[in-house]
Design a protein around this motif. Structure first.
Motif, PDB file in Angstrom:
ATOM      1  N   SER A 100     -39.879   9.669 -17.742  1.00 30.70           N
ATOM      2  CA  SER A 100     -39.587   8.408 -18.322  1.00 30.70           C
ATOM      3  C   SER A 100     -39.639   7.199 -17.839  1.00 30.70           C
ATOM      4  N   GLY A 156     -27.227  -4.048 -16.765  1.00 28.77           N
ATOM      5  CA  GLY A 156     -27.951  -3.155 -17.410  1.00 28.77           C
ATOM      6  C   GLY A 156     -27.911  -2.711 -18.632  1.00 28.77           C
ATOM      7  N   GLY A 157     -28.715  -1.914 -19.491  1.00 27.02           N
ATOM      8  CA  GLY A 157     -28.556  -1.654 -20.877  1.00 27.02           C
ATOM      9  C   GLY A 157     -27.360  -0.548 -21.019  1.00 27.02           C
ATOM     10  N   MET A 158     -27.159   0.436 -20.152  1.00 32.67           N
ATOM     11  CA  MET A 158     -26.340   1.211 -20.437  1.00 32.67           C
ATOM     12  C   MET A 158     -24.846   0.716 -20.265  1.00 32.67           C
ATOM     13  N   TYR A 182     -31.156   9.875 -26.469  1.00 33.25           N
ATOM     14  CA  TYR A 182     -31.235   9.601 -25.278  1.00 33.25           C
ATOM     15  C   TYR A 182     -29.945  10.315 -24.344  1.00 33.25           C
ATOM     16  N   THR A 225     -31.806   3.246 -31.655  1.00 31.54           N
ATOM     17  CA  THR A 225     -32.738   2.336 -30.634  1.00 31.54           C
ATOM     18  C   THR A 225     -33.978   1.836 -31.481  1.00 31.54           C
ATOM     19  N   ASN A 230     -36.372   7.048 -27.262  1.00 32.51           N
ATOM     20  CA  ASN A 230     -36.604   7.889 -26.499  1.00 32.51           C
ATOM     21  C   ASN A 230     -35.661   9.119 -26.763  1.00 32.51           C
ATOM     22  N   ASP A 259     -29.587  -0.114 -28.795  1.00 33.95           N
ATOM     23  CA  ASP A 259     -30.200   0.025 -27.581  1.00 33.95           C
ATOM     24  C   ASP A 259     -31.472  -0.456 -27.519  1.00 33.95           C
ATOM     25  N   HIS A 261     -33.822  -1.148 -25.140  1.00 28.31           N
ATOM     26  CA  HIS A 261     -34.364  -0.917 -23.971  1.00 28.31           C
ATOM     27  C   HIS A 261     -35.833  -0.943 -23.817  1.00 28.31           C
ATOM     28  N   SER A 286     -32.448  -4.661 -22.700  1.00 32.44           N
ATOM     29  CA  SER A 286     -32.599  -4.520 -21.140  1.00 32.44           C
ATOM     30  C   SER A 286     -34.017  -4.920 -20.914  1.00 32.44           C
ATOM     31  N   ALA A 288     -35.608  -4.005 -18.292  1.00 28.98           N
ATOM     32  CA  ALA A 288     -35.862  -3.094 -17.090  1.00 28.98           C
ATOM     33  C   ALA A 288     -37.138  -2.379 -17.241  1.00 28.98           C
ATOM     34  N   LYS A 289     -37.969  -2.162 -18.510  1.00 32.71           N
ATOM     35  CA  LYS A 289     -39.184  -1.692 -18.651  1.00 32.71           C
ATOM     36  C   LYS A 289     -40.097  -2.552 -18.460  1.00 32.71           C
ATOM     37  N   ARG A 296     -31.406  -4.408 -12.720  1.00 37.25           N
ATOM     38  CA  ARG A 296     -29.681  -4.038 -13.178  1.00 37.25           C
ATOM     39  C   ARG A 296     -29.027  -5.357 -13.870  1.00 37.25           C
TER      40      ARG A 296
HETATM   41  C1  LIG Z   1     -33.172   4.837 -24.655  1.00 39.98           C
HETATM   42  C2  LIG Z   1     -32.724   4.238 -23.427  1.00 39.98           C
HETATM   43  N1  LIG Z   1     -31.819   3.411 -23.161  1.00 39.98           N
HETATM   44  C3  LIG Z   1     -31.432   2.722 -22.011  1.00 39.98           C
HETATM   45  C4  LIG Z   1     -32.227   3.044 -20.874  1.00 39.98           C
HETATM   46  C5  LIG Z   1     -31.639   2.591 -19.439  1.00 39.98           C
HETATM   47  O1  LIG Z   1     -31.363   1.061 -19.523  1.00 39.98           O
HETATM   48  P1  LIG Z   1     -30.711   0.276 -18.354  1.00 39.98           P
HETATM   49  O2  LIG Z   1     -31.718   0.650 -17.288  1.00 39.98           O
HETATM   50  O3  LIG Z   1     -31.089  -1.071 -18.664  1.00 39.98           O
HETATM   51  O4  LIG Z   1     -29.452   0.738 -18.404  1.00 39.98           O
HETATM   52  C6  LIG Z   1     -33.305   3.956 -20.928  1.00 39.98           C
HETATM   53  C7  LIG Z   1     -34.057   4.068 -19.699  1.00 39.98           C
HETATM   54  O5  LIG Z   1     -34.851   4.811 -19.721  1.00 39.98           O
HETATM   55  C8  LIG Z   1     -33.635   4.337 -22.070  1.00 39.98           C
HETATM   56  O6  LIG Z   1     -34.641   5.305 -22.131  1.00 39.98           O
END
Ligand SMILES: Cc1ncc(COP(=O)(O)O)c(C=O)c1O
Length: 442
Positions: A100, A156-158, A182, A225, A230, A259, A261, A286, A288-289, A296
């Protein structure tokens, strides 16, 4: 039992007993599924009160290390108590469709970006947020109709999701998450001692009626989400968002967390069920993608109480997000916006995902994935399918870590899958799913 005898000599209180059991779980002396003695027996054997023994189990349960209760018995949980960093082992020569991850080719180069950064010397007590970044993020949220009290920067998202949960919930509280959902979130909730109430999803997101039942059952928060879900790949529609908001109208104190992301994984705008909730809410975005997982950094907006608590918590912990990261994110997001990267990259992932979905569909195989780059494919036997594909050079993820009541499936990440490869893979999967021809034995 030997470990009980060892503990007896140590003369421990509840916290000490819990720590001693935790140490044995961590080093494997107490394996997953191991039954622990009933509270009364443990108390008797250790010459402590039943309250002390029960409190030790309670502490372990809150940390997600043991499951069950005193009456039905307590046992070591199945989830790994060690920080679950999930890196599937993919043998050399095997195509990795299991992790992923975004396609690195589609991410901006941090090296060229870093060369252009002008980072001020920042000391304690200086302004902790780069105003231009906050403004950009406010406008970004605004473009999706999301207006919160303020934007808070987190790591970061988490990290953002955990901080919002901690701002409102206590161990033992119940949280709705998507089924399938997730896996890292599930492990995070368990580690925080929160109870998971899974609610099924379809292509459009959480199903309103099961959500209502979970709220009736006492859920204190909902994590959902809005796009590129995911592993199932749902994308919240405006209609579903309205339906879900209608359900939560009767539960004004429930905490709604989105979330997000999926920036860069779905063509904007994003529908939101949380934004504007009359109770506590947060959208955790986030980048990140879109600009790379390594920065981060993530952005939390929401109501005043939630964002203020998250901001205060972050100030007291990490303090602030490094100006180096903030300026790198600002540079990357400005560039992304100038080149319409979000929509372009999302379009690219949509093509790759659709190539596999179409190739499967033309062979009579049903799979799911409405946004993002993951495809969720129900199969009769997860490990048989994972193993079979592996022997043919494809690594995919077994669905088990992602699902509760949802039936068996595999998750295929199409982020780096070429259209021609999708045909090969779909052919292989379809051949495997076909009922085996009857064999007549001589
Ligand atoms: C559904 C979901 N939430 C959060 C994240 C991670 O986000 P971050 O890297 O900003 O913590 C992911 C990463 O693949 C994800 O799939």
């Amino acid at each position: 039992v030997r470990w009980v005898a060892e503990l007896r000599r140590a003369d421990l209180g509840a916290a000490g007993i819990a720590a001693a059991i935790e140490a044995r779980i961590l080093d494997g002396r107490l394996p997953p599924g191991e039954q622990l003695p009933p509270v009364r027996k443990l108390a008797l054997d250790l010459s402590v009160s039943a309250t002390t023994a029960a409190s030790a189990y309670q502490q372990l349960r809150r940390r997600g290390l043991v499951v069950g209760d005193g009456r039905r018995g307590t046992m070591v949980g199945q989830a790994s108590p060690v920080v679950p960093v999930y890196a599937p082992v993919v043998p050399a020569g095997v195509r990795n469709l299991a992790d992923s991850n975004p396609d690195p080719v589609l991410l901006p180069s941090l090296t060229s970006l870093a060369g252009r950064l002008d980072v001020p010397v920042t000391l304690y007590g200086a302004r902790s947020e780069v105003p231009a970044l906050v403004q950009l993020v406010e406008a970004w949220f605004g473009a999706d109709g999301i207006t919160g009290d303020q934007v808070v920067l987190v790591s970061g998202g988490m990290d953002g999701i955990e901080r919002v949960l901690r701002a409102h919930l206590r161990p033992g509280d119940a949280v709705v998450m998507e089924d399938p959902g997730y896996a890292v979130l599930r492990e995070q909730l368990q580690t925080m001692g929160l109870r998971v109430l899974p609610v099924p999803v379809d292509d459009e997101g959480l199903l309103p009626e099961p959500l209502e039942r979970a709220l009736q059952a006492g859920a204190r928060a909902v994590v959902s989400t809005p796009r590129a879900q995911n592993p199932f790949g749902c994308q919240l529609t405006n209609g579903r968002a309205r339906g879900l908001r209608h359900v939560v109208l009767n539960y004004p104190s429930v905490v709604l967390i989105e979330d997000d992301h999926g920036a860069g994984l779905a063509v904007p705008p994003m529908a939101s069920m949380a934004a504007g909730h009359s109770g506590p809410w947060a959208v955790v975005r986030s980048p990140a993608k879109l600009i790379g997982p390594d920065l981060r950094i993530a952005f939390v907006t929401g109501d005043r109480v939630t964002t203020t608590r998250v901001r205060s918590g972050f100030l007291l912990g990490p303090g602030w997000v490094s100006n180096l990261l903030q300026l790198a994110a600002l540079g990357a997001l400005r560039e992304a916006s100038a080149t319409q990267l979000e929509a372009r990259v999302a379009g690219c992932y949509a093509e790759r995902r659709m190539a596999l979905l179409d190739a499967l569909r033309s062979r009579g195989v049903t799979a799911f994935g409405r946004s993002g780059f993951n495809v969720w494919l129900p199969v009769p036997d997860e490990s048989a399918m994972v193993t079979h594909l592996l022997t043919h050079g494809w690594a995919v993820a077994a669905g088990q870590r992602f699902r509760f009541a949802a039936p068996p499936a595999i998750r295929i990440t199409t982020a780096r899958l070429a259209a021609a490869e999708a045909e090969d893979l779909a052919g292989l999967i379809a051949a495997t799913m076909r009922p085996a021809a009857a064999v007549r034995h001589a």
